[in-house]
Design a protein around this motif. Sequence first.
Motif, PDB file in Angstrom:
ATOM      1  N   ASP A  34       0.832  -1.209   0.000  1.00  0.00           N
ATOM      2  CA  ASP A  34       0.000   0.000   0.000  1.00  0.00           C
ATOM      3  C   ASP A  34       0.866   1.258   0.000  1.00  0.00           C
ATOM      4  O   ASP A  34       1.811   1.377   0.777  1.00  0.00           O
ATOM      5  N   GLN A  35       0.510   2.191  -0.837  1.00  0.00           N
ATOM      6  CA  GLN A  35       1.320   3.393  -1.021  1.00  0.00           C
ATOM      7  C   GLN A  35       1.478   4.179   0.271  1.00  0.00           C
ATOM      8  O   GLN A  35       2.542   4.750   0.526  1.00  0.00           O
ATOM      9  N   VAL A  36       0.455   4.204   1.103  1.00  0.00           N
ATOM     10  CA  VAL A  36       0.545   4.980   2.343  1.00  0.00           C
ATOM     11  C   VAL A  36       1.633   4.428   3.268  1.00  0.00           C
ATOM     12  O   VAL A  36       2.181   5.147   4.094  1.00  0.00           O
ATOM     13  N   ASP A  58       0.572   0.220  -6.774  1.00  0.00           N
ATOM     14  CA  ASP A  58      -0.506  -0.685  -7.161  1.00  0.00           C
ATOM     15  C   ASP A  58      -1.818  -0.223  -6.557  1.00  0.00           C
ATOM     16  O   ASP A  58      -1.851   0.619  -5.656  1.00  0.00           O
ATOM     17  N   THR A  59      -2.907  -0.821  -7.076  1.00  0.00           N
ATOM     18  CA  THR A  59      -4.226  -0.577  -6.496  1.00  0.00           C
ATOM     19  C   THR A  59      -4.739  -1.919  -5.982  1.00  0.00           C
ATOM     20  O   THR A  59      -4.114  -2.949  -6.204  1.00  0.00           O
ATOM     21  N   GLU A  60      -5.892  -1.894  -5.353  1.00  0.00           N
ATOM     22  CA  GLU A  60      -6.507  -3.172  -4.978  1.00  0.00           C
ATOM     23  C   GLU A  60      -6.863  -3.932  -6.252  1.00  0.00           C
ATOM     24  O   GLU A  60      -7.212  -3.316  -7.262  1.00  0.00           O
TER      25      GLU A  60
ATOM     26  N   ARG B 488      -3.517   8.498  -8.414  1.00  0.00           N
ATOM     27  CA  ARG B 488      -3.023   8.658  -7.056  1.00  0.00           C
ATOM     28  C   ARG B 488      -4.141   8.419  -6.035  1.00  0.00           C
ATOM     29  O   ARG B 488      -3.921   7.782  -5.007  1.00  0.00           O
ATOM     30  N   LEU B 490      -6.651   6.482  -6.412  1.00  0.00           N
ATOM     31  CA  LEU B 490      -6.931   5.050  -6.361  1.00  0.00           C
ATOM     32  C   LEU B 490      -5.837   4.282  -5.621  1.00  0.00           C
ATOM     33  O   LEU B 490      -6.130   3.360  -4.851  1.00  0.00           O
ATOM     34  N   THR B 491      -4.578   4.669  -5.836  1.00  0.00           N
ATOM     35  CA  THR B 491      -3.510   3.926  -5.155  1.00  0.00           C
ATOM     36  C   THR B 491      -3.480   4.246  -3.664  1.00  0.00           C
ATOM     37  O   THR B 491      -3.073   3.410  -2.853  1.00  0.00           O
ATOM     38  N   LEU B 492      -3.922   5.437  -3.295  1.00  0.00           N
ATOM     39  CA  LEU B 492      -3.949   5.795  -1.872  1.00  0.00           C
ATOM     40  C   LEU B 492      -5.168   5.237  -1.146  1.00  0.00           C
ATOM     41  O   LEU B 492      -5.228   5.240   0.082  1.00  0.00           O
ATOM     42  N   ALA B 494      -6.111   2.257  -0.758  1.00  0.00           N
ATOM     43  CA  ALA B 494      -5.801   1.101   0.074  1.00  0.00           C
ATOM     44  C   ALA B 494      -5.156   1.601   1.361  1.00  0.00           C
ATOM     45  O   ALA B 494      -3.998   1.985   1.391  1.00  0.00           O
TER      46      ALA B 494
END
Lengths: 335, 530
Positions: A34-36, A58-60, B488, B490-492, B494
């Motif tokens: 996860d980017q965060v 990535d995304t889900e 961005r 969408l990736t954030l 999660a």
Amino acid sequence: MGLLLLVVIVAIAGMVWTASRRNGNVVVVYVSEDQVFSEPILKDFERDSGMRVLAVYDTEETKSAGVVNRLIAEKANPQADVYWANEPIRAEVLRQQGVSSVYRSPSAEGIPDQFREPHGYWTGFSARARMLIVANGSVDKPGSVLAYTDPRFRGKTVIANPLFGTTTAHMAALFTVWGDERANAFLDAMRRNDVHLASSNGDSADQVAAGNFEFALVDSDDVYNRRKQGRPVEGIYPDQEGGGLGCFIVPNAVLLVKDSPHPQAGKKLIDYLLSPATEKKLANSDAAQIPLHPGVETPVDIRRLETLKVMSVDYAQVAAKMQAIQPLLKDWAGR
Amino acid sequence: MQRRLTLLLAVLALAVVGLLPLVAMVVTSVFVSGKLTLAIYTKLLSNPLQYWIALGHSLTLATLSAVCATPLGVALGLLFGKTDLPFRRTLTVLLGIPLLLPPYVLAICWFNLLASGGLLAQGAPVQLAGLLSHALYGLPGCWWVMVSALAPAVMILTLVSLHAIDPRLEEAGRLVARWPVVLYRITLPLVLPGILFGGLLVFLLTLGEVGVPVFLRYPVYAVETLTQFSAFYDFGAATAAAMPLLLVTLLMLTLERRFLRAKVYNLRPSTPGRRMLRVPLGRWRIPAFLSVSLLGAVMVVLPIAALVVASLSPFAYWEAWRQAASSLGRSLVLAATGATLLMLLGFFCGYLIRTRTMRLWRALDTLTLLLFTLPGTVIGMGLIALWNRPGTAFVYASAAMVILAYLAQYIALTSRITVATLFNVPQSLEEAAQIAGAPWLARIRHIVVPVGLPGLVGGWLIGFIFCMRDLGASMLVYPPGQETLSVRILTLMANGTPSLISALCVMLVAVALSALGLLGLFFRTAAPRR
């Protein structure tokens, strides 16, 4: 006509500029974590190493094809140097597709062999545990994944779509440990017990936190984050009793991309990611991940690996089994 | 000669941008381990019943969405474009806001509102809250989100088409009939190409939508393509899985062509300086205003309010700015560049389709719509297969890939809008200039573009909006470190805090609105007085 010419000039200039950013002291990393959680680590690497990190996040999986597909599609002419996977299954798939190359990082010293590819194609670090998230105040609390088949919880349980993410890996792990017959029986029993499907682990966790279901099988960071938000839930590590299956551990995994444009920079990044210092940061962040290096300081509410009964699996077998059972899971999810 | 050469160049550009990636993906689906085989397709046809049920779900959702969004969008377009409804400009902007957000984000807004524990549930009676929460999932929820997300597109297309009508035709009609008859017998038939395209747009976008049905738990066919990528890493099977969607597109296109073929558009030239005629609503003015305001409140204000409320936490906007300022700037530049190139290429493609200058006009029109329907992931993979080579590294490593993704995916929008616009630009104007000796490009520049300007600007706006919110192919091909704001977000998503995600979405809407507002101001001051 003047505006058009301006647009064309700006477009070409932009093209040249963005392409030139790949030159120089850079490392290109594709990230499924996860980017965060991952971005702060990469920013720290930039600061400490002086290298520029260019990342694709990535995304889900329910929303896009994912960076793994991008890596496979780019195999003939790789653009990335490093892939940071949030589970070893993806790293295994890439090894099978010939995308990764061997690199044994000195920082991997101390990481148990179970979490390293034997030939050095990928190395695990900072893990999540698959846990049961349970609503506070529940009278009956599950202690095992088998609780999904317990009649006491009929119609009161939820699980993330088994076609995506860590749930898929967990199902595949059960197939490798139990064998096909027992695992199939488990899936059938879950269906007969009216398990509900959610779109993701996060959705499952939210549903339990909202009181819609008694429990769900999710990742440890899903539990940690809901508790941090003040939601009325608790986490249970399943199957910890003597003779129990053990808890399925999902480590991050990092690999060096084969024929990458900046291999030396890639190795430096891998060394950084596998270091105990990075594991400590991830343990202390909202990622709440369990360090695989022994002796790494963790917050009080994160169990150390050595205190857990861990499900003994071969991740290569899990990856192979995962692809083999996809049609079965598709059929099961569609029912 | 000039005309043929220019149009040929446009066709070649489209072939490079759109056809070649599609061919690359089709090739992967028929060549397995170096051998030609249809095994993937025969496997697809023998799929269990649930896949065909999923296709049925997709068609049901797409049809219901189109059937509801089209008349709603047309009605709103007529109200805002043809009547004296008070505050119509403000209401146009308000009701256009959902189009600025990816439908998946709208689904989240409605979830925040209606789910148990949501904003409405906290204030509404328990039974009502339960009913609304239950209705959110499955077909009803998906239908509502898609209608609210896409009806604005039909509204804008209707408005654009209305601006191209010669008011003298309606004036002539008014001499012998009342306004309802004039609208029904003159105005609506003239804007029919735009309306039909709007309906087709809603149908195709809903058919290919994945995020909303997955989130709201309605099994649809488009997920099949995604599953082939996400679960099987099988590019050939993913392409094959997209084929039924393309067949449906061909069927819809055939129906549209049959319907429009019977219509004849033979118009006199519009007189400069004539303003659009407006229908006086009379005693219906206030009820209409209240009805539209209520619709706006339900369709837009409620979900956006849920978004804004979710974003209201200390430092959320500061954190959003810190995280995404560069992505925001990048999105604006890429969307503006993409919209400009889309309009440029789309204009010539649309001109070719409208005038049928070359025999391949049908193939061109079909190709653009097939690309529009194709899942973005398939297009993205095709672009990677085509451009990720040592010889084209300077393109692949650059933001040009995002522009190429926009062009491949959305060329149908601008070409079809051009076709609809050109229906109301009499060919006799061009013919007269041709007789007078004006070269073709001069005729285009001094006659066709000025007369069709409202439609073409509308096309640019639609292109800008879709580029700004794109999450399909561009997500697969953007250069590392160069993500757009939509990507961005969408990736954030999660594990990003809800307040941060909501703040980012509000920023996306605010910036897109501001950019469109500035553009509107520019065209109002720069456009010649009519």
